[in-house]
Design a protein around this motif. Structure first.
Motif, PDB file in Angstrom:
ATOM      1  N   GLY A  67       0.788  -1.220   0.000  1.00 30.46           N
ATOM      2  CA  GLY A  67       0.000   0.000   0.000  1.00 30.46           C
ATOM      3  C   GLY A  67       0.822   1.272   0.000  1.00 30.46           C
ATOM      4  O   GLY A  67       0.297   2.342  -0.318  1.00 30.46           O
ATOM      5  N   GLN A  68       2.103   1.174   0.350  1.00 24.73           N
ATOM      6  CA  GLN A  68       2.942   2.364   0.375  1.00 24.73           C
ATOM      7  C   GLN A  68       3.335   2.788  -1.041  1.00 24.73           C
ATOM      8  O   GLN A  68       3.062   2.089  -2.016  1.00 24.73           O
ATOM      9  CB  GLN A  68       4.197   2.105   1.213  1.00 24.73           C
ATOM     10  CG  GLN A  68       3.923   1.998   2.713  1.00 24.73           C
ATOM     11  CD  GLN A  68       5.196   1.948   3.534  1.00 24.73           C
ATOM     12  OE1 GLN A  68       6.079   1.124   3.295  1.00 24.73           O
ATOM     13  NE2 GLN A  68       5.302   2.830   4.509  1.00 24.73           N
ATOM     14  N   PHE A  69       3.999   3.931  -1.149  1.00 27.37           N
ATOM     15  CA  PHE A  69       4.441   4.445  -2.439  1.00 27.37           C
ATOM     16  C   PHE A  69       5.922   4.782  -2.401  1.00 27.37           C
ATOM     17  O   PHE A  69       6.521   4.908  -1.320  1.00 27.37           O
ATOM     18  CB  PHE A  69       3.646   5.699  -2.840  1.00 27.37           C
ATOM     19  CG  PHE A  69       3.872   6.878  -1.924  1.00 27.37           C
ATOM     20  CD1 PHE A  69       4.883   7.788  -2.156  1.00 27.37           C
ATOM     21  CD2 PHE A  69       3.056   7.075  -0.814  1.00 27.37           C
ATOM     22  CE1 PHE A  69       5.095   8.871  -1.309  1.00 27.37           C
ATOM     23  CE2 PHE A  69       3.246   8.153   0.041  1.00 27.37           C
ATOM     24  CZ  PHE A  69       4.280   9.050  -0.210  1.00 27.37           C
ATOM     25  N   VAL A  70       6.514   4.903  -3.582  1.00 24.29           N
ATOM     26  CA  VAL A  70       7.904   5.344  -3.711  1.00 24.29           C
ATOM     27  C   VAL A  70       7.944   6.490  -4.717  1.00 24.29           C
ATOM     28  O   VAL A  70       7.042   6.647  -5.544  1.00 24.29           O
ATOM     29  CB  VAL A  70       8.832   4.208  -4.195  1.00 24.29           C
ATOM     30  CG1 VAL A  70       8.907   3.098  -3.156  1.00 24.29           C
ATOM     31  CG2 VAL A  70       8.373   3.655  -5.540  1.00 24.29           C
ATOM     32  N   GLN A  71       8.979   7.289  -4.632  1.00 22.96           N
ATOM     33  CA  GLN A  71       9.219   8.318  -5.629  1.00 22.96           C
ATOM     34  C   GLN A  71      10.258   7.798  -6.616  1.00 22.96           C
ATOM     35  O   GLN A  71      11.330   7.340  -6.216  1.00 22.96           O
ATOM     36  CB  GLN A  71       9.732   9.596  -4.980  1.00 22.96           C
ATOM     37  CG  GLN A  71       8.739  10.257  -4.037  1.00 22.96           C
ATOM     38  CD  GLN A  71       9.331  11.474  -3.372  1.00 22.96           C
ATOM     39  OE1 GLN A  71       9.768  12.405  -4.028  1.00 22.96           O
ATOM     40  NE2 GLN A  71       9.365  11.463  -2.047  1.00 22.96           N
ATOM     41  N   VAL A  72       9.923   7.864  -7.889  1.00 22.82           N
ATOM     42  CA  VAL A  72      10.808   7.378  -8.946  1.00 22.82           C
ATOM     43  C   VAL A  72      11.230   8.574  -9.797  1.00 22.82           C
ATOM     44  O   VAL A  72      10.386   9.352 -10.243  1.00 22.82           O
ATOM     45  CB  VAL A  72      10.104   6.329  -9.828  1.00 22.82           C
ATOM     46  CG1 VAL A  72      11.005   5.881 -10.970  1.00 22.82           C
ATOM     47  CG2 VAL A  72       9.691   5.129  -8.974  1.00 22.82           C
ATOM     48  N   GLY A  73      12.529   8.709 -10.020  1.00 23.94           N
ATOM     49  CA  GLY A  73      13.046   9.802 -10.831  1.00 23.94           C
ATOM     50  C   GLY A  73      13.606   9.289 -12.145  1.00 23.94           C
ATOM     51  O   GLY A  73      14.418   8.358 -12.160  1.00 23.94           O
ATOM     52  N   VAL A  74      13.145   9.868 -13.245  1.00 28.42           N
ATOM     53  CA  VAL A  74      13.636   9.493 -14.578  1.00 28.42           C
ATOM     54  C   VAL A  74      14.052  10.758 -15.322  1.00 28.42           C
ATOM     55  O   VAL A  74      13.541  11.847 -15.061  1.00 28.42           O
ATOM     56  CB  VAL A  74      12.566   8.733 -15.395  1.00 28.42           C
ATOM     57  CG1 VAL A  74      12.205   7.428 -14.721  1.00 28.42           C
ATOM     58  CG2 VAL A  74      11.318   9.584 -15.590  1.00 28.42           C
ATOM     59  N   VAL A  75      14.987  10.587 -16.250  1.00 27.42           N
ATOM     60  CA  VAL A  75      15.456  11.709 -17.062  1.00 27.42           C
ATOM     61  C   VAL A  75      14.690  11.712 -18.378  1.00 27.42           C
ATOM     62  O   VAL A  75      14.703  10.724 -19.112  1.00 27.42           O
ATOM     63  CB  VAL A  75      16.967  11.613 -17.321  1.00 27.42           C
ATOM     64  CG1 VAL A  75      17.417  12.735 -18.254  1.00 27.42           C
ATOM     65  CG2 VAL A  75      17.733  11.681 -15.999  1.00 27.42           C
ATOM     66  N   VAL A  76      14.011  12.822 -18.656  1.00 27.66           N
ATOM     67  CA  VAL A  76      13.265  12.997 -19.910  1.00 27.66           C
ATOM     68  C   VAL A  76      13.827  14.234 -20.604  1.00 27.66           C
ATOM     69  O   VAL A  76      13.755  15.340 -20.055  1.00 27.66           O
ATOM     70  CB  VAL A  76      11.753  13.166 -19.657  1.00 27.66           C
ATOM     71  CG1 VAL A  76      11.012  13.303 -20.987  1.00 27.66           C
ATOM     72  CG2 VAL A  76      11.206  11.996 -18.848  1.00 27.66           C
ATOM     73  N   ASP A  77      14.408  14.044 -21.770  1.00 24.25           N
ATOM     74  CA  ASP A  77      15.002  15.146 -22.533  1.00 24.25           C
ATOM     75  C   ASP A  77      15.992  15.948 -21.700  1.00 24.25           C
ATOM     76  O   ASP A  77      16.009  17.187 -21.719  1.00 24.25           O
ATOM     77  CB  ASP A  77      13.899  16.065 -23.072  1.00 24.25           C
ATOM     78  CG  ASP A  77      12.965  15.356 -24.040  1.00 24.25           C
ATOM     79  OD1 ASP A  77      13.426  14.436 -24.731  1.00 24.25           O
ATOM     80  OD2 ASP A  77      11.771  15.713 -24.084  1.00 24.25           O
TER      81      ASP A  77
END
Length: 356
Positions: A67-77
């Motif tokens: 039920g918990q969440f994570v923050q995901v970081g991706v590089v876009v342009d």
């Protein structure tokens, strides 16, 4: 301070002005001292608008509760963007499974749906959030989801099954049609293999489901006649969340309904907004337009850090030095000086000075 900590501090001092991990990532982005990252090890596109991604995190990962969440970081342009997603796997899994629905104007979701591939390295936060199953487990559990809100409750279902839970479980999911349900085959197999699990699918645009149309009070009685006594976990579109809340407020008062929301706060600008917002460290003052302080900062040319834009990740927390702000979710006013506030869910009421 341990010898390892002293050595690490020395190495980081020598690496100034950048953290040590900035140099290590040039050799291998998965080799880190402090940063938590993950590599994409599997990609599956099960429906026309979703992608299921399996991440293998670095050693800093501490696991999660269903039920918990994570923050995901991706590089876009060339620019790194961060979004919040709920793992869909059982909470004992070592890898992290995310199912992301691409939205029409979703920069990150669209990028993941169309372009992510095995081998991609993303940044990752530790799991957070209080939308979790209690311990000990309740005797009856009702899981309600719609659209992409399926992921946190799917994690709960998988966790309960993996634990050998013997209480009653009903999983009620809303989708436009069968083709839009990411875990359809698994849900059916779960019901077939576990006598205590009841899967109820409601399709709003087509037939073939167990229920037809949008949520109504009668759906609860059909799916789980015991719903008033169950612990209920709800995640989905705003309209579904609102309808279910209203039903529980009328017929099941108390704290048995637990909700998770993954949509930015939408609030109309205050037509009576007045005053000015001062960003002290940046030397910028802007007219108060009544929108969130995060939007005001961006309109003024500033780039404050943020993650979810919905008040759950606290990435945009900034000190309000003076003035009064309104919480856009609750309407509550707060004017205590030198108080940390979240820019994305706060609006200025008159003159406000921020430390940003």
């Amino acid at each position: 301070m341990t010898a390892r900590t002293r050595l690490l501090s020395l190495l980081e001092a020598m690496a100034t002005p950048h953290p040590l991990d900035r140099y290590l990532e040039l050799v291998d982005p998965m080799t880190t001292v402090r940063d938590l990252r993950a590599r994409v090890v599997a990609v599956r596109r099960a429906t026309a608008d979703t992608v299921t991604i399996t991440l293998r995190p670095t050693r800093q990962w501490r696991g999660f509760r269903a039920g918990q969440f994570v923050q995901v970081g991706v590089v876009v342009d060339g620019v790194r963007h961060t979004r919040c997603y709920s793992p869909a796997g059982a909470d004992r899994d070592t890898d992290i499974e995310l199912t992301v629905k691409a939205h029409a104007h979703g920069l990150v979701s669209g990028h993941l749906r169309e372009r992510v591939e095995v081998g991609t390295v993303v940044t990752l936060s530790q799991a957070a959030g209080t939308f979790t199953l209690p311990t000990p487990r309740p005797p009856r559990v009702l899981l309600i989801s719609g659209g992409s809100g399926i992921t946190p409750v799917m994690s709960m279902l998988r966790t309960l099954v993996a634990e050998g839970y013997r209480g009653d479980v009903t999983f009620l999911h809303y989708a436009n049609r069968a083709e839009g349900v990411p875990y359809l085959a698994e849900l059916r197999a779960c019901a077939a293999g576990n006598a205590n699990v009841n899967i109820v699918l409601a399709y709003t645009d087509s037939g073939g489901g167990d229920l037809r149309g949008r949520f109504g009070a009668e759906h609860l009685d059909v799916a789980a006649p015991w719903w008033r006594e169950a612990e209920t976990y709800l995640c989905g579109p705003a309209s579904l969340m609102r309808s279910v809340r209203e039903q529980y407020d009328r017929h099941a008062p108390g704290d048995r309904l637990h909700v998770e929301e993954f949509a930015p706060v939408v609030a109309s600008p205050d037509p009576g907004a007045a005053g000015a917002t001062t960003f002290r460290a940046s030397g910028v003052t802007a007219e108060n337009t009544g929108v969130s302080l995060l939007e005001q900062a961006e309109a003024a040319g500033l780039t404050p850090e943020y993650g979810c834009r919905m008040g759950i990740c606290f990435s945009c927390t900034t000190v309000r030095a003076s003035g009064c702000t309104r919480n856009l979710r609750t309407g509550e006013l707060d004017s205590d000086p030198d108080t940390p506030i979240q820019l994305c869910v706060s609006a200025a009421v008159g003159d406000v000075t921020l430390s940003l």
